[in-house]
Design a protein around this motif. Sequence first.
Motif, PDB file in Angstrom:
ATOM      1  N   GLU B  97       0.818  -1.223   0.000  1.00  0.00           N
ATOM      2  CA  GLU B  97       0.000   0.000   0.000  1.00  0.00           C
ATOM      3  C   GLU B  97       0.848   1.267   0.000  1.00  0.00           C
ATOM      4  O   GLU B  97       0.613   2.198   0.778  1.00  0.00           O
ATOM      5  CB  GLU B  97      -0.949   0.001   1.198  1.00  0.00           C
ATOM      6  CG  GLU B  97      -1.936  -1.140   1.168  1.00  0.00           C
ATOM      7  CD  GLU B  97      -2.625  -1.335   2.510  1.00  0.00           C
ATOM      8  OE1 GLU B  97      -3.136  -0.352   3.035  1.00  0.00           O
ATOM      9  OE2 GLU B  97      -2.626  -2.469   3.012  1.00  0.00           O
ATOM     10  N   ALA B 100       6.625   2.282   2.949  1.00  0.00           N
ATOM     11  CA  ALA B 100       7.857   1.545   3.248  1.00  0.00           C
ATOM     12  C   ALA B 100       7.745   0.831   4.588  1.00  0.00           C
ATOM     13  O   ALA B 100       8.249  -0.283   4.746  1.00  0.00           O
ATOM     14  CB  ALA B 100       9.047   2.494   3.251  1.00  0.00           C
ATOM     15  N   GLU B 101       7.055   1.451   5.567  1.00  0.00           N
ATOM     16  CA  GLU B 101       6.908   0.826   6.885  1.00  0.00           C
ATOM     17  C   GLU B 101       6.176  -0.504   6.766  1.00  0.00           C
ATOM     18  O   GLU B 101       6.591  -1.514   7.334  1.00  0.00           O
ATOM     19  CB  GLU B 101       6.131   1.739   7.847  1.00  0.00           C
ATOM     20  CG  GLU B 101       6.852   3.009   8.230  1.00  0.00           C
ATOM     21  CD  GLU B 101       6.300   4.214   7.494  1.00  0.00           C
ATOM     22  OE1 GLU B 101       6.372   4.213   6.236  1.00  0.00           O
ATOM     23  OE2 GLU B 101       5.810   5.143   8.138  1.00  0.00           O
ATOM     24  N   THR B 102       5.046  -0.483   6.018  1.00  0.00           N
ATOM     25  CA  THR B 102       4.279  -1.710   5.823  1.00  0.00           C
ATOM     26  C   THR B 102       5.124  -2.738   5.094  1.00  0.00           C
ATOM     27  O   THR B 102       5.107  -3.921   5.420  1.00  0.00           O
ATOM     28  CB  THR B 102       3.003  -1.416   5.005  1.00  0.00           C
ATOM     29  OG1 THR B 102       2.373  -0.280   5.575  1.00  0.00           O
ATOM     30  CG2 THR B 102       2.058  -2.582   5.017  1.00  0.00           C
ATOM     31  N   VAL B 104       8.319  -3.159   5.137  1.00  0.00           N
ATOM     32  CA  VAL B 104       9.295  -3.759   6.048  1.00  0.00           C
ATOM     33  C   VAL B 104       8.619  -4.821   6.918  1.00  0.00           C
ATOM     34  O   VAL B 104       9.166  -5.900   7.146  1.00  0.00           O
ATOM     35  CB  VAL B 104       9.965  -2.676   6.918  1.00  0.00           C
ATOM     36  CG1 VAL B 104      10.736  -3.291   8.062  1.00  0.00           C
ATOM     37  CG2 VAL B 104      10.891  -1.819   6.070  1.00  0.00           C
ATOM     38  N   GLN B 105       7.400  -4.530   7.363  1.00  0.00           N
ATOM     39  CA  GLN B 105       6.663  -5.512   8.170  1.00  0.00           C
ATOM     40  C   GLN B 105       6.377  -6.775   7.358  1.00  0.00           C
ATOM     41  O   GLN B 105       6.548  -7.893   7.848  1.00  0.00           O
ATOM     42  CB  GLN B 105       5.346  -4.913   8.669  1.00  0.00           C
ATOM     43  CG  GLN B 105       5.570  -3.794   9.680  1.00  0.00           C
ATOM     44  CD  GLN B 105       4.273  -3.143  10.120  1.00  0.00           C
ATOM     45  OE1 GLN B 105       3.199  -3.488   9.640  1.00  0.00           O
ATOM     46  NE2 GLN B 105       4.369  -2.205  11.047  1.00  0.00           N
ATOM     47  N   ASP B 124      11.194   2.167  -0.902  1.00  0.00           N
ATOM     48  CA  ASP B 124      12.256   3.100  -0.558  1.00  0.00           C
ATOM     49  C   ASP B 124      13.521   2.267  -0.395  1.00  0.00           C
ATOM     50  O   ASP B 124      13.625   1.459   0.527  1.00  0.00           O
ATOM     51  CB  ASP B 124      11.879   3.820   0.749  1.00  0.00           C
ATOM     52  CG  ASP B 124      12.958   4.778   1.220  1.00  0.00           C
ATOM     53  OD1 ASP B 124      14.143   4.543   0.928  1.00  0.00           O
ATOM     54  OD2 ASP B 124      12.609   5.768   1.878  1.00  0.00           O
ATOM     55  N   ALA B 127      15.307   2.442   3.016  1.00  0.00           N
ATOM     56  CA  ALA B 127      14.543   1.893   4.137  1.00  0.00           C
ATOM     57  C   ALA B 127      14.441   0.375   4.069  1.00  0.00           C
ATOM     58  O   ALA B 127      14.385  -0.303   5.087  1.00  0.00           O
ATOM     59  CB  ALA B 127      13.154   2.509   4.174  1.00  0.00           C
TER      60      ALA B 127
END
Lengths: 340, 346
Positions: B97, B100-102, B104-105, B124, B127
């Motif tokens: 979605e 980058a945070e999602t 990584v998860q 990213d 990241a």
Amino acid sequence: MKEMNQTTLRRLISVGLLAILIALFTAMVGAGSGKFLNAENLMAIVRDASVPGIIGVGVTYVIITSGIDLSTGSMIALVGMVMANVYAYTLLPIPVMILTGILAGLLCGFFNGFIVAKLEIPEFIGTLATMSVFRALAYIIAIKDANGVIMSQPMNVSQYAFLGSTIGGSSKGIPYVCVALVIFVVVGQIVLRYTRFGTNLYAVGANKKAATLSGINVERIRMMAFVITGFCTAVGAVFTTARLQSATTALGTDFEFSPIAAAVVGGVALSGGSGDVVGTLIGALFMATLENGVRKLDMNTAYQYVIKGVIIICVVMFDAVYKKRMDRIAKEKGAKEGLE
Amino acid sequence: MKKIIATALCLMMAGSLMVGCGGEKTTREDAGGGTATAAAAGGESNKVTVDPYSGDQVKIAYVAHDLGTPNNQGWKEGIERECASWDNIKVDSYNAESSAETQVQIMSDVISQKYNAIILQCSDGTALAPSVKQAEEAGIPVITVNLDADTVHSALVMAVDYDAGRMAAEQMAKDIGESGEIAIIQGVPGLKRTDNLEKGFRDTIANYSGIEIVDAQSASFEKETAITVMNSFLQSHPNLKGVFAINDAMAEGAALAAESAGKKGQLSIWGADGEKDALAMIESGDMTGTIYTNSWDEGSTAAKIALLMIGSEYSYNVLEKTPQVIMEPIVVTKDNVASIPEEDRW
């Protein structure tokens, strides 16, 4: 005493729903496969719930005062960028860099509180505006190359990056962010339940006029709630950038609803005056479990969203029915007592 | 007291901003080692090899930046087609979605589920680098598509970026007679591929003294936003002769805006990617051209490399830099758009 029983009941229901969700996914993903119900995956769920949970502590305070904060996602980007600047252009030690980031978060929170409480701009619009402002500031101070193109700034020295990993560094250890989550929830809950400030938050949320008349400085309480959210968001941003070992302007895009959703699923009423931090923690765990479990169902992405949506609707609907029932019982009781 | 604290906070912030604007970038020394150090080259192979072509159970994870875009759908389709002939190969797609945070998860989830290979489009590159490294160290080859990760990994399959910008610039210069005002519609800043595209375009345009880039605005890769951006370009620069959009969706938006301003066919509008809708708009004369890459082919190439990596004892720690596979770009204009057959339009 009666009121206490009600909160205990509500808490039991939240935990029950979380347990049902876990059982459901265990069964659906395949109990034998061990893909869902294993220590590593459960730890991953807690880890994913941590940043929304930490920020959720502040957001819970704001929602209890019947406010809302839509700017947390952009705030993560701005705090991240402030730290990236310190990282890239100075040789200040890492703790000073983190402190600068936290100060930036406090300032953002203060600004939110100022426009909402002092200038009396409705929270929804006010924080919607600061959501754009904070994001724009992040773009302005972003690290750029010679052509003025924004770059992602690596922040990978181990003195910082360890914060994004686990205690001991092995993939099976406890992530630092989870330790922070526990501290924030415990302190947040104690402040909410056992201090005058906490009681005042509920009073302001339940009825602002009554709170003012009883001598509570409503303006200050609301402002404090936003400053605390700024602090929590800054801490969340530290752990996020440490895990990504970098900062970009895109950090926290669409994040703002995660802590709000966690709070609401955990029983914090958007109308204010009820709910608590532990509820939000359960909500954050619930959302992370849902996210994690749905991913393992071997299903088309579009249907994954449908399932997520339906489960959230069910939970919130359940909550609404429960509240209505509680209200009716309270009313009936009141009527009876009135007759006597 | 409160005021004093507030002022102090303001000063701190202002200070850090100034620091950000002025100084030279510094390099930080890594004291502890550990997380940031690269794996030693030439070490023992950590690969657990299975042979996907002789019936061993194999699962591949495709971790997309945003599954909603035609590009991502094209790759997904390509990967699935490549693996469809083997019953023992399973492909799972994950949607980050655009976050980058999602992503990584999802990456740590996919690694703990022990997939045999990961095909990743990095939201990213910086990241995602720690996650990519973690996967490679766990013996899972990572093949990135279009958007690179800032760490050495098994392979990068990419459409040309810098050169696509260069080609679009050359074509546009020809279109507008090597003089006049042009503008750029940018994507989300900070992505290597799109930054390179823009750089290629700008560097090439700099060779033509008659052409001036008068404006550059971001439309976040979105068609709707591009319409707004294009409208503001047309209002503030009535003499605008050309627009280069970093992706096709935005070029389509720009073309729609030009059409509703009564300037259909008068502007040179270029995109990059070559998706189905853009090719149709080139056919109808709304858009001038695009740099086409076959996304299905790109996806299936990534899948082929993944299967090769799974089946070999070859490990990433012998690599000094990421091997690249570059897809052939085709400059598409009204003259040759018919030569791209229906079955190659994604």
